[in-house]
Design a protein around this motif. Structure first.
Motif, PDB file in Angstrom:
ATOM      1  N   THR A 118       1.048  -1.080  -0.195  1.00 59.84           N
ATOM      2  CA  THR A 118      -0.027   0.100   0.046  1.00 59.84           C
ATOM      3  C   THR A 118       0.914   1.193   0.000  1.00 59.84           C
ATOM      4  O   THR A 118       0.712   2.228  -0.927  1.00 59.84           O
TER       5      THR A 118
ATOM      6  N   SER B  81       2.477   1.733  -3.430  1.00 59.10           N
ATOM      7  CA  SER B  81       1.462   2.368  -4.352  1.00 59.10           C
ATOM      8  C   SER B  81       1.202   3.695  -4.124  1.00 59.10           C
ATOM      9  O   SER B  81       0.947   4.487  -5.198  1.00 59.10           O
ATOM     10  N   GLU B  82       0.876   4.107  -2.911  1.00 58.55           N
ATOM     11  CA  GLU B  82       0.765   5.648  -2.476  1.00 58.55           C
ATOM     12  C   GLU B  82       1.856   6.319  -2.872  1.00 58.55           C
ATOM     13  O   GLU B  82       1.707   7.517  -3.541  1.00 58.55           O
TER      14      GLU B  82
ATOM     15  N   SER C 196       1.807   6.852  -6.736  1.00 52.53           N
ATOM     16  CA  SER C 196       0.700   7.640  -6.992  1.00 52.53           C
ATOM     17  C   SER C 196       0.925   9.032  -6.885  1.00 52.53           C
ATOM     18  O   SER C 196       1.034   9.940  -7.414  1.00 52.53           O
TER      19      SER C 196
END
Length: 200
Positions: A141, A144-145, A148
């Motif tokens: 996570t 991924s953050e 992004s």
């Protein structure tokens, strides 16, 4: 008189035997606690699991000591050391270490106790797997953050550069110094600014 002396000497022998038994149990508990500490230090079990196992071992030792104090076992019925057979559950890496520890504890574990210990070991294993999976998911996570956020930063950086060129008001001097390629690149903005009367 002889009977009284015999009773007295038997009591002395019994007291000495009880003291030896208590000392023996104490020594076993000390050895077991050291072994548990080693298992915790080497990462085989957590601090909390080690603490729980120490409590279990001391409780069993206390029960054994009390039963030795209250129940006199005739010499003919002396308990032979139990040879524990390795259940299938413990025939795996990691679990065999727990079973070896139980064998060295010199405590008679019945099937019910072995079953409870097996359940505890399985619970510890599942807890460790869950903890690992949660850590992996958290890391995924975060990655991924981060990715992004990087993409948003890149997009904002590109937009700010192009916005800066759009908002730039050209002067006659700047236009005069431009090459043909530069003028072609900014021609639309220059003509728009001329129409609006912005270029001085």
């Amino acid at each position: 008189m002889n009977d009284i002396e015999n009773i007295s000497s038997q009591a002395d022998v019994q007291n000495a035997a009880n003291a030896d038994n208590a000392q023996s149990i104490k020594q076993r508990v000390i050895q077991d606690v050291k072994l548990i500490e080693n298992l915790v230090q080497t990462g085989v079990m957590t601090q909390e699991q080690g603490h729980n196992l120490v409590n279990y071992v001391t409780q069993k030792a206390f029960e054994k000591y009390n039963s030795a104090q209250n129940v006199q076992i005739p010499q003919a019925q002396a308990v032979q050391p139990m040879v524990m057979q390795t259940p299938d559950f413990f025939n795996q890496d990691g679990r065999i270490d727990v079973f070896d520890y139980l064998k060295q504890a010199n405590v008679d574990f019945d099937d019910d106790e072995i079953s409870k210990i097996s359940a505890l070991v399985e619970k510890i294993e599942n807890s460790a797997v869950d903890k690992y999976l949660r850590a992996q998911e958290h890391e995924k996570t975060l990655n991924s953050e981060n990715e992004s956020a990087k993409q948003r930063l890149r997009a904002n950086a590109q937009n700010s550069v192009s916005d800066g060129a759009k908002n730039l008001v050209f002067t006659r001097e700047q236009i005069g110094k431009m090459s043909g390629a530069e003028f072609a690149k900014h021609e639309r903005a220059i003509m728009d600014q001329l129409r609006k009367g912005l270029i001085r």
